[in-house]
Write an enzyme that holds these catalytic residues in place. Structure first.
Site, PDB file in Angstrom:
ATOM      1  N   GLU A 119       0.849  -1.189   0.000  1.00  0.00           N
ATOM      2  CA  GLU A 119       0.000   0.000   0.000  1.00  0.00           C
ATOM      3  C   GLU A 119       0.886   1.240   0.000  1.00  0.00           C
ATOM      4  OE1 GLU A 119      -3.115   0.093   2.867  1.00  0.00           O
ATOM      5  OE2 GLU A 119      -4.002  -1.789   2.209  1.00  0.00           O
ATOM      6  N   HIS A 248      -9.081  10.295   3.765  1.00  0.00           N
ATOM      7  CA  HIS A 248      -8.738   9.259   2.801  1.00  0.00           C
ATOM      8  C   HIS A 248      -8.932   9.831   1.403  1.00  0.00           C
ATOM      9  CE1 HIS A 248      -8.423   5.459   0.717  1.00  0.00           C
ATOM     10  NE2 HIS A 248      -8.072   4.888   1.848  1.00  0.00           N
ATOM     11  N   ARG A 297      -1.101   9.129   2.267  1.00  0.00           N
ATOM     12  CA  ARG A 297      -2.464   9.604   2.063  1.00  0.00           C
ATOM     13  C   ARG A 297      -2.606  11.118   2.072  1.00  0.00           C
ATOM     14  NH1 ARG A 297      -5.732   5.232   5.831  1.00  0.00           N
ATOM     15  NH2 ARG A 297      -5.527   3.482   4.395  1.00  0.00           N
ATOM     16  N   HIS A 357     -11.417  10.378   7.422  1.00  0.00           N
ATOM     17  CA  HIS A 357     -11.249   8.934   7.549  1.00  0.00           C
ATOM     18  C   HIS A 357     -10.703   8.476   8.890  1.00  0.00           C
ATOM     19  CE1 HIS A 357     -10.619   4.840   6.243  1.00  0.00           C
ATOM     20  NE2 HIS A 357      -9.307   4.924   6.429  1.00  0.00           N
ATOM     21  N   ARG A 392      -1.105   9.081   9.313  1.00  0.00           N
ATOM     22  CA  ARG A 392      -1.044   7.627   9.518  1.00  0.00           C
ATOM     23  C   ARG A 392      -0.606   6.894   8.257  1.00  0.00           C
ATOM     24  NH1 ARG A 392      -4.767   3.150   8.973  1.00  0.00           N
ATOM     25  NH2 ARG A 392      -6.325   4.547   8.098  1.00  0.00           N
TER      26      ARG A 392
END
Length: 529
Positions: A119, A248, A297, A357, A392
């Site tokens: 990811e 997000h 992100r 998010h 994060r």
């Protein structure tokens, strides 16, 4: 309103996601009687069950040091190194022990080993997954374990109103003059009986989840209103990093009603090769970051917002047609949801927009999940371990909730075995809930309007990009709204909608104040001034 219930338990766990359920299971294993609260009618209804991408584990080319470096880079080096190191070294061990060996969560496998995916922000594939419904499978395992454990009592449709602390609630003078503030349970609203219960506990664990629903657009469930943040803040627990709210970058555009969560398009889709494109089908991420579509992100979110600002379009698109997988098998939930909207992701690009998010800040805890109030612990998204810093890294939150839930239980179990219980004098000094009055002025239209004010204020002024002018406006508006709410509902019988509204407003105010005070632009807290 009269009180119908008063009880004492060894441990009160408020919230039943991965952090709360793990804490409850580990405490019950040690022989403690655990009372587990959920606002819903079933256990598998929170944000954990929505997690698509997966949970960080470890791969053949991975090391704790490499994972720590990736987390620090994504977090703009504002992470708590002690907590990050703890997660990287201890997390995979606890994951294997509980989720793999005990619960046997059906993570995807290749012929000889785990099927690890990549990811954004990760250097190597290290993420365990169950197709695109990892959280659902984890929660099924945890819920089954909770339900069969004889030491766990689950109370459904319960909403915590306020933490009970010796400095705020105890009537005996000894506690008034004590330097140590202790949490001794909570006032809890029983939605089924419309009554307030006094639940005393030797130890209380906050695991109430995130704050997404205070924003106009979010991927979070309806219960994610920052209730744990609000209650801990009122009790004077230390709150840190509250300005860091992660958006997000890829929530499905369209298909959601007002105040409903937006459907998430997992970051794992980009990890498997999908590319963000503009309305003309042109990829754009390489213009914003050398990591392109695999950037963290916060960077991807701002890139999308910048593209939309220039183009005037309502959304960008995620082109998954180039993914080298059978999309209906690798991402069945996403595939089916998009089909419902007439989008065949094997042929069509997916319309996406950013949405609130994950809350990177929260109630400050150490590696044992202890807060600054004695006997009060916090775990999961409502806490702030410092692991995430200013932003994060994908798929770290499930592991964090699991590990800090485990750590809370280990520390509480140790203290419990040393007979650290509430004294009878302390229990007797805590009064039952007193109803504020019987003025029935609760109006759904007014509550809906107040929520609209909160969500629009947070989205427009305390959203992806912020400035002093926007934050000052939000601060003023929210302060006025909170005063009006206090005055209007001062003599109104308590109810679930009023509790949620008050908590949501207080959480919004705390986040706005933190954002206003931090003039440094970093990670999720992007200042344009």
């Amino acid at each position: 309103m009269s009180n119908h219930f008063r009880c004492k338990t060894d441990a009160l766990v408020i919230g039943a996601g991965i952090a709360g359920a793990t804490t409850a299971i580990r405490l019950a294993d040690q022989g403690l009687h655990v009372t587990l609260l959920t606002t819903e009618e079933v256990l598998q209804s929170g944000n954990t069950a929505l997690a698509q991408g997966g949970i960080v584990y470890t791969g053949p080319k991975d090391t704790p040091t490499l994972l720590e470096k990736d987390i620090d880079t994504a977090g703009w080096h504002e992470n708590n190194s002690r907590a990050t190191r703890f997660l990287c070294r201890k997390g995979p061990e606890i994951l294997k022990e509980l989720l793999i060996d005990r619960l046997q969560v059906p993570f995807a496998r290749d012929v000889n080993d785990w099927q690890l995916t990549l990811e954004g922000g990760h250097s190597v594939p290290r993420i365990l997954h169950c197709a695109d419904h990892t959280g659902k499978n984890i929660m099924e395992g945890l819920a089954a374990e909770v339900e069969k454990h004889e030491n766990i009592e689950v109370l459904f449709q319960r909403t915590a109103i306020d933490l009970l602390t010796t400095h705020h609630h105890a009537l005996h003078q000894d506690f008034k003059y004590s330097l140590t503030n202790q949490c001794v349970g909570a006032y809890v609203f029983n939605e089924r009986l419309a009554s307030v219960e006094t639940i005393l506990a030797d130890y209380t664990i906050l695991a109430t989840g995130g704050v997404g629903q205070i924003y106009l657009h979010t991927t979070n469930t309806r219960g994610s209103i920052g209730s744990g943040l609000a209650m801990a803040n009122r009790a004077r627990a230390r709150i840190v990093n509250a300005e860091f709210v992660q958006f997000h970058p890829t929530a499905l555009y369209g298909g959601s009603k007002k105040a409903e969560r937006r459907f998430l398009i997992s970051e794992a889709v980009r990890g498997e090769g999908a590319v963000l494109v503009d309305g003309s089908g042109t990829p754009f991420m390489s213009r914003h970051d050398p990591r392109a579509d695999l950037a963290p992100r916060d960077i991807v979110t701002r890139a999308i917002m910048d593209e939309l600002l220039v183009s005037g379009d309502d959304c960008v698109f995620l082109d998954a047609t180039r993914v080298n997988h059978d999309l209906s098998t690798r991402f069945p939930t996403i595939h089916d949801k998009c089909l419902e909207m007439g989008i065949d992701i094997t042929r069509d690009p997916i319309p996406v927009v950013p949405a609130a998010h994950y809350f990177c800040g929260g109630v400050l805890v150490d590696n044992r999940s202890r807060t600054t109030i004695d006997r009060l612990y916090a775990a999961g998204e409502t806490s702030c371990t410092g692991v995430h810093g200013a932003n994060r890294l994908a798929s770290t939150s499930l592991l964090e909730g699991l590990l800090w839930g485990h750590s809370a239980a280990q520390d509480i179990g140790l203290r419990f075995r040393k007979n650290s219980h509430l004294s009878k004098k302390m229990q007797d000094s805590i009064p039952d809930w007193q109803s504020p009055g019987d003025t029935h002025n609760e109006d759904p239209a007014l509550i809906a309007q107040d929520w609209a004010a909160i969500r629009n204020t947070m989205w427009n002024y305390v959203g992806v990009s912020r400035s002093a002018d926007r934050l000052n406006r939000a601060f003023s508006d929210l302060r006025t709204l909170y005063k009006n709410l206090q005055d209007f509902y001062r003599k109104t019988p308590v109810s679930k909608p009023i509790i949620d509204l008050i908590h949501g407003c207080q959480a919004s105010y705390a986040i706005t104040l933190a954002a206003l005070r931090n003039q440094k632009s970093s990670g999720c807290h992007h200042r344009v001034d």
